[in-house]
Design a protein around this motif. Structure first.
Motif, PDB file in Angstrom:
ATOM      1  N   GLU A  78       0.873  -1.176   0.000  1.00 56.73           N
ATOM      2  CA  GLU A  78       0.000   0.000   0.000  1.00 56.73           C
ATOM      3  C   GLU A  78       0.903   1.217   0.000  1.00 56.73           C
ATOM      4  O   GLU A  78       1.929   1.224   0.693  1.00 56.73           O
ATOM      5  CB  GLU A  78      -0.884  -0.024   1.237  1.00 56.73           C
ATOM      6  N   PHE A  79       0.546   2.257  -0.780  1.00 55.06           N
ATOM      7  CA  PHE A  79       1.432   3.416  -0.882  1.00 55.06           C
ATOM      8  C   PHE A  79       0.679   4.640  -1.374  1.00 55.06           C
ATOM      9  O   PHE A  79      -0.468   4.542  -1.824  1.00 55.06           O
ATOM     10  CB  PHE A  79       2.610   3.125  -1.815  1.00 55.06           C
ATOM     11  N   MET A  80       1.355   5.776  -1.294  1.00 52.17           N
ATOM     12  CA  MET A  80       0.854   7.016  -1.875  1.00 52.17           C
ATOM     13  C   MET A  80       1.663   7.288  -3.138  1.00 52.17           C
ATOM     14  O   MET A  80       2.898   7.189  -3.125  1.00 52.17           O
ATOM     15  CB  MET A  80       1.005   8.190  -0.913  1.00 52.17           C
ATOM     16  N   VAL A  81       0.961   7.629  -4.216  1.00 56.64           N
ATOM     17  CA  VAL A  81       1.606   8.018  -5.463  1.00 56.64           C
ATOM     18  C   VAL A  81       1.660   9.541  -5.477  1.00 56.64           C
ATOM     19  O   VAL A  81       0.628  10.206  -5.435  1.00 56.64           O
ATOM     20  CB  VAL A  81       0.830   7.517  -6.700  1.00 56.64           C
ATOM     21  N   ASN A  82       2.859  10.084  -5.491  1.00 60.26           N
ATOM     22  CA  ASN A  82       3.081  11.522  -5.557  1.00 60.26           C
ATOM     23  C   ASN A  82       3.550  11.808  -6.971  1.00 60.26           C
ATOM     24  O   ASN A  82       4.641  11.394  -7.355  1.00 60.26           O
ATOM     25  CB  ASN A  82       4.147  11.939  -4.545  1.00 60.26           C
ATOM     26  N   GLY A  83       2.706  12.469  -7.754  1.00 54.68           N
ATOM     27  CA  GLY A  83       3.035  12.576  -9.165  1.00 54.68           C
ATOM     28  C   GLY A  83       2.804  13.930  -9.779  1.00 54.68           C
ATOM     29  O   GLY A  83       2.210  14.832  -9.182  1.00 54.68           O
ATOM     30  N   ILE A  84       3.282  14.012 -11.007  1.00 56.21           N
ATOM     31  CA  ILE A  84       3.041  15.151 -11.885  1.00 56.21           C
ATOM     32  C   ILE A  84       2.608  14.563 -13.225  1.00 56.21           C
ATOM     33  O   ILE A  84       3.282  13.691 -13.779  1.00 56.21           O
ATOM     34  CB  ILE A  84       4.298  16.024 -12.059  1.00 56.21           C
ATOM     35  N   TYR A  85       1.474  15.052 -13.725  1.00 58.06           N
ATOM     36  CA  TYR A  85       0.933  14.605 -15.009  1.00 58.06           C
ATOM     37  C   TYR A  85       1.557  15.482 -16.084  1.00 58.06           C
ATOM     38  O   TYR A  85       1.159  16.615 -16.286  1.00 58.06           O
ATOM     39  CB  TYR A  85      -0.585  14.727 -14.959  1.00 58.06           C
ATOM     40  N   LYS A  86       2.550  14.943 -16.815  1.00 65.12           N
ATOM     41  CA  LYS A  86       3.377  15.729 -17.735  1.00 65.12           C
ATOM     42  C   LYS A  86       2.868  15.771 -19.162  1.00 65.12           C
ATOM     43  O   LYS A  86       3.053  16.773 -19.851  1.00 65.12           O
ATOM     44  CB  LYS A  86       4.804  15.155 -17.775  1.00 65.12           C
ATOM     45  N   GLN A  87       2.327  14.660 -19.640  1.00 64.43           N
ATOM     46  CA  GLN A  87       1.919  14.582 -21.048  1.00 64.43           C
ATOM     47  C   GLN A  87       0.580  13.865 -21.142  1.00 64.43           C
ATOM     48  O   GLN A  87       0.419  12.788 -20.574  1.00 64.43           O
ATOM     49  CB  GLN A  87       2.976  13.837 -21.866  1.00 64.43           C
ATOM     50  N   SER A  88      -0.347  14.460 -21.879  1.00 59.74           N
ATOM     51  CA  SER A  88      -1.703  13.911 -21.991  1.00 59.74           C
ATOM     52  C   SER A  88      -1.693  12.504 -22.568  1.00 59.74           C
ATOM     53  O   SER A  88      -0.890  12.183 -23.440  1.00 59.74           O
ATOM     54  CB  SER A  88      -2.556  14.807 -22.872  1.00 59.74           C
ATOM     55  N   GLU A  89      -2.632  11.717 -22.051  1.00 57.34           N
ATOM     56  CA  GLU A  89      -2.857  10.375 -22.580  1.00 57.34           C
ATOM     57  C   GLU A  89      -4.259  10.322 -23.179  1.00 57.34           C
ATOM     58  O   GLU A  89      -5.175  10.997 -22.684  1.00 57.34           O
ATOM     59  CB  GLU A  89      -2.732   9.345 -21.463  1.00 57.34           C
ATOM     60  N   PRO A  90      -4.458   9.517 -24.218  1.00 53.82           N
ATOM     61  CA  PRO A  90      -5.776   9.414 -24.862  1.00 53.82           C
ATOM     62  C   PRO A  90      -6.865   9.047 -23.852  1.00 53.82           C
ATOM     63  O   PRO A  90      -6.682   8.150 -23.028  1.00 53.82           O
ATOM     64  CB  PRO A  90      -5.597   8.301 -25.889  1.00 53.82           C
ATOM     65  N   LEU A  92      -7.922  10.742 -21.343  1.00 53.42           N
ATOM     66  CA  LEU A  92      -7.726  11.331 -20.016  1.00 53.42           C
ATOM     67  C   LEU A  92      -7.672  12.851 -20.150  1.00 53.42           C
ATOM     68  O   LEU A  92      -7.499  13.374 -21.249  1.00 53.42           O
ATOM     69  CB  LEU A  92      -6.441  10.783 -19.380  1.00 53.42           C
ATOM     70  N   PRO A  93      -7.792  13.563 -19.038  1.00 56.93           N
ATOM     71  CA  PRO A  93      -7.728  15.031 -19.109  1.00 56.93           C
ATOM     72  C   PRO A  93      -6.418  15.509 -19.731  1.00 56.93           C
ATOM     73  O   PRO A  93      -5.421  14.778 -19.764  1.00 56.93           O
ATOM     74  CB  PRO A  93      -7.812  15.459 -17.643  1.00 56.93           C
ATOM     75  N   GLU A  94      -6.434  16.746 -20.201  1.00 56.24           N
ATOM     76  CA  GLU A  94      -5.233  17.348 -20.767  1.00 56.24           C
ATOM     77  C   GLU A  94      -4.185  17.561 -19.673  1.00 56.24           C
ATOM     78  O   GLU A  94      -4.505  17.989 -18.567  1.00 56.24           O
ATOM     79  CB  GLU A  94      -5.577  18.687 -21.419  1.00 56.24           C
ATOM     80  N   ALA A  95      -2.944  17.244 -19.997  1.00 56.50           N
ATOM     81  CA  ALA A  95      -1.846  17.397 -19.032  1.00 56.50           C
ATOM     82  C   ALA A  95      -1.208  18.765 -19.147  1.00 56.50           C
ATOM     83  O   ALA A  95      -0.984  19.262 -20.257  1.00 56.50           O
ATOM     84  CB  ALA A  95      -0.791  16.312 -19.265  1.00 56.50           C
ATOM     85  N   HIS A  96      -0.938  19.361 -17.998  1.00 56.67           N
ATOM     86  CA  HIS A  96      -0.163  20.603 -17.947  1.00 56.67           C
ATOM     87  C   HIS A  96       0.590  20.660 -16.616  1.00 56.67           C
ATOM     88  O   HIS A  96       0.516  21.616 -15.867  1.00 56.67           O
ATOM     89  CB  HIS A  96      -1.026  21.855 -18.197  1.00 56.67           C
TER      90      HIS A  96
END
Length: 133
Positions: A78-90, A92-96
């Motif tokens: 079990e863990f926490m994902v600490n992330g940054i969404y860098k590039q959009s994926e089909p 899914l929402p637009e990445a910025h």
């Protein structure tokens, strides 16, 4: 090494962005069961997935809790994902470069010193909400 040692090393490699180290811990017939989408079988398909993930996301896992069972063949994490969404994926929402912090879990099988299965779970609607705000 125990199954727990192998899985801890796998996630240490993940946090260090040591993709070769991660791949070295996987069995040639690795079964990757993602939260969404088709099951992937084999190192080549897993490597393709990791390339997409590395391109679209910057992630570090924290608050890790490892659970084992008596046969030393399965580990839950079990863990926490600490992330940054860098590039959009089909689809899914637009990445910025949106930051997110998302609880997740994984279940891994280990046989003969290699990880043979990785199954990952997280709340996709929550992630979409986090990157859409």
């Amino acid at each position: 090494m125990t199954a727990l040692d192998i899985v801890k090393e796998y996630y240490a490699c993940f946090n260090q962005k040591n993709w070769n180290g991660m791949m070295a811990l996987l069995d040639a017939t690795i079964r990757h069961e993602p939260n969404q989408g088709e099951v992937r079988i084999g190192l080549e398909k897993f490597a393709e997935f990791m390339k997409i993930m590395d391109t679209a996301y910057e992630e570090t896992l924290t608050d890790m809790v490892f659970l084992t069972e008596p046969t030393d063949s399965r580990v839950a994490v079990e863990f926490m994902v600490n992330g940054i969404y860098k590039q959009s994926e089909p689809g899914l929402p637009e990445a910025h470069n949106q930051p997110y912090r998302l609880p997740a879990a994984a279940f891994l099988d280990v046989k003969a010193g290699k990880i043979t299965r990785v199954t990952t779970y997280y709340n996709l609607p929550l992630w979409i909400k986090l990157v859409s705000e």
